[in-house]
Write a protein that holds these residues in place. Structure first.
Motif, short mmCIF file in Angstrom:
data_model
loop_
_atom_site.label_atom_id
_atom_site.label_comp_id
_atom_site.label_asym_id
_atom_site.label_seq_id
_atom_site.Cartn_x
_atom_site.Cartn_y
_atom_site.Cartn_z
N MET A 214 0.11 -2.40 3.09
CA MET A 214 1.12 -1.80 2.23
C MET A 214 1.11 -2.44 0.86
SD MET A 214 3.55 0.39 2.05
CE MET A 214 5.02 0.75 1.19
N GLU A 215 1.02 -3.79 0.82
CA GLU A 215 1.06 -4.48 -0.45
C GLU A 215 -0.20 -4.22 -1.27
OE1 GLU A 215 1.98 -8.92 -1.61
OE2 GLU A 215 3.39 -8.04 -0.18
N ASP A 216 -1.34 -3.98 -0.62
CA ASP A 216 -2.57 -3.64 -1.33
C ASP A 216 -2.40 -2.31 -2.06
OD1 ASP A 216 -3.86 -5.92 -0.52
OD2 ASP A 216 -4.87 -4.96 1.19
N GLY A 217 -1.74 -1.37 -1.44
CA GLY A 217 -1.49 -0.07 -2.06
C GLY A 217 -0.59 -0.19 -3.28
N VAL A 218 0.40 -1.06 -3.21
CA VAL A 218 1.31 -1.27 -4.34
C VAL A 218 0.57 -1.91 -5.50
CG1 VAL A 218 3.36 -2.52 -5.12
CG2 VAL A 218 3.38 -1.37 -2.91
N GLN A 219 -0.25 -2.91 -5.20
CA GLN A 219 -1.02 -3.57 -6.26
C GLN A 219 -2.01 -2.61 -6.91
OE1 GLN A 219 -2.71 -7.02 -4.45
NE2 GLN A 219 -0.85 -8.27 -4.75
N GLU A 220 -2.63 -1.78 -6.08
CA GLU A 220 -3.57 -0.79 -6.61
C GLU A 220 -2.85 0.21 -7.50
OE1 GLU A 220 -6.41 2.65 -4.81
OE2 GLU A 220 -6.34 0.76 -3.71
N LEU A 221 -1.67 0.64 -7.09
CA LEU A 221 -0.87 1.56 -7.90
C LEU A 221 -0.47 0.91 -9.22
CD1 LEU A 221 0.60 4.27 -8.17
CD2 LEU A 221 2.57 3.20 -7.06
N GLN A 222 -0.05 -0.35 -9.19
CA GLN A 222 0.31 -1.06 -10.41
C GLN A 222 -0.88 -1.18 -11.36
OE1 GLN A 222 1.87 -4.76 -8.91
NE2 GLN A 222 4.00 -4.07 -9.08
N LYS A 223 -2.04 -1.45 -10.79
CA LYS A 223 -3.25 -1.56 -11.60
C LYS A 223 -3.58 -0.21 -12.24
CE LYS A 223 -8.04 -3.06 -11.28
NZ LYS A 223 -9.11 -3.51 -10.41
N LYS A 224 -3.45 0.85 -11.49
CA LYS A 224 -3.73 2.19 -11.99
C LYS A 224 -2.75 2.58 -13.10
CE LYS A 224 -5.77 6.26 -11.45
NZ LYS A 224 -7.13 6.50 -11.85
N VAL A 225 -1.47 2.27 -12.89
CA VAL A 225 -0.45 2.59 -13.90
C VAL A 225 -0.69 1.78 -15.17
CG1 VAL A 225 2.01 2.36 -14.43
CG2 VAL A 225 1.31 3.36 -12.27
N ALA A 226 -1.06 0.52 -15.04
CA ALA A 226 -1.35 -0.32 -16.20
C ALA A 226 -2.55 0.23 -16.98
CB ALA A 226 -1.61 -1.76 -15.78
N GLU A 227 -3.56 0.70 -16.26
CA GLU A 227 -4.74 1.28 -16.90
C GLU A 227 -4.37 2.54 -17.67
OE1 GLU A 227 -8.58 3.68 -15.25
OE2 GLU A 227 -8.08 1.81 -14.23
N VAL A 228 -3.56 3.39 -17.07
CA VAL A 228 -3.13 4.62 -17.72
C VAL A 228 -2.28 4.30 -18.95
CG1 VAL A 228 -1.66 6.67 -17.45
CG2 VAL A 228 -3.32 6.09 -15.69
N GLU A 229 -1.43 3.29 -18.85
CA GLU A 229 -0.60 2.89 -20.00
C GLU A 229 -1.45 2.41 -21.17
OE1 GLU A 229 2.25 0.07 -18.59
OE2 GLU A 229 3.61 1.62 -17.86
#
Length: 151
Positions: free
Chosen positions: A1-16
């Motif tokens: 679960m925590e891997d998915g959250v970190q991946e999502l945060q990384k993706k959002v940071a990249e998009v930002e």
């Protein structure tokens, strides 16, 4: 679960980051366009003052071969008021020197605008490929618009 959250945060940071780069490029493009329009207006006013148009005077039409397209028959040594770019200082300079400087600046701004338009296209494509625009614009459509060439 925590891997998915970190991946999502990384993706959002990249998009930002892509979105911030795109917004900065678009802001700079707007500022360059404002400066370009101001130069165009100043050059038009100077041509009106000299009673010439861009195509009315053929370069080298006179016997001496060094007739200016903007000055035409107008005395290029006539002083005109000129506001220094980036400062609130007015100078009185010769007509020919002022319009020559404005034309050079206009050419520089034109090339800067073209390069910024390419940057905006590139950043939009990066943003689209990251999936951030998928709900609004299909990535294939953005790719087709970005790779469109202006002949």
């Amino acid at each position: 679960m925590e891997d998915g959250v970190q991946e999502l945060q990384k993706k959002v940071a990249e998009v930002e980051v892509y979105a911030e780069d795109l917004l900065l490029a678009r802001h700079e493009l707007v500022e360059c366009d404002k400066a370009r329009n101001g130069n165009r207006e100043a050059l038009t006013a100077m041509r009106r003052q000299a009673k010439t148009s861009r195509s009315s005077v053929v370069s080298g039409a006179g016997g001496d071969g060094d007739e200016c397209r903007t000055c035409g028959d107008y005395d290029g040594s006539t002083p005109v008021w000129y506001m220094c770019p980036g400062a609130d200082v007015f100078l009185r300079r010769p007509f020919h020197g002022v319009h020559s400087q404005l034309e050079q600046e206009q050419a520089n701004l034109d090339s800067r605008v073209k390069s910024l338009q390419s940057v905006v296209k590139e950043k939009t494509l990066q943003l689209s490929n990251s999936g951030a625009l998928a709900d609004r614009i299909a990535p294939g459509l953005v790719n087709a618009l970005v790779t469109l060439k202006d002949n």
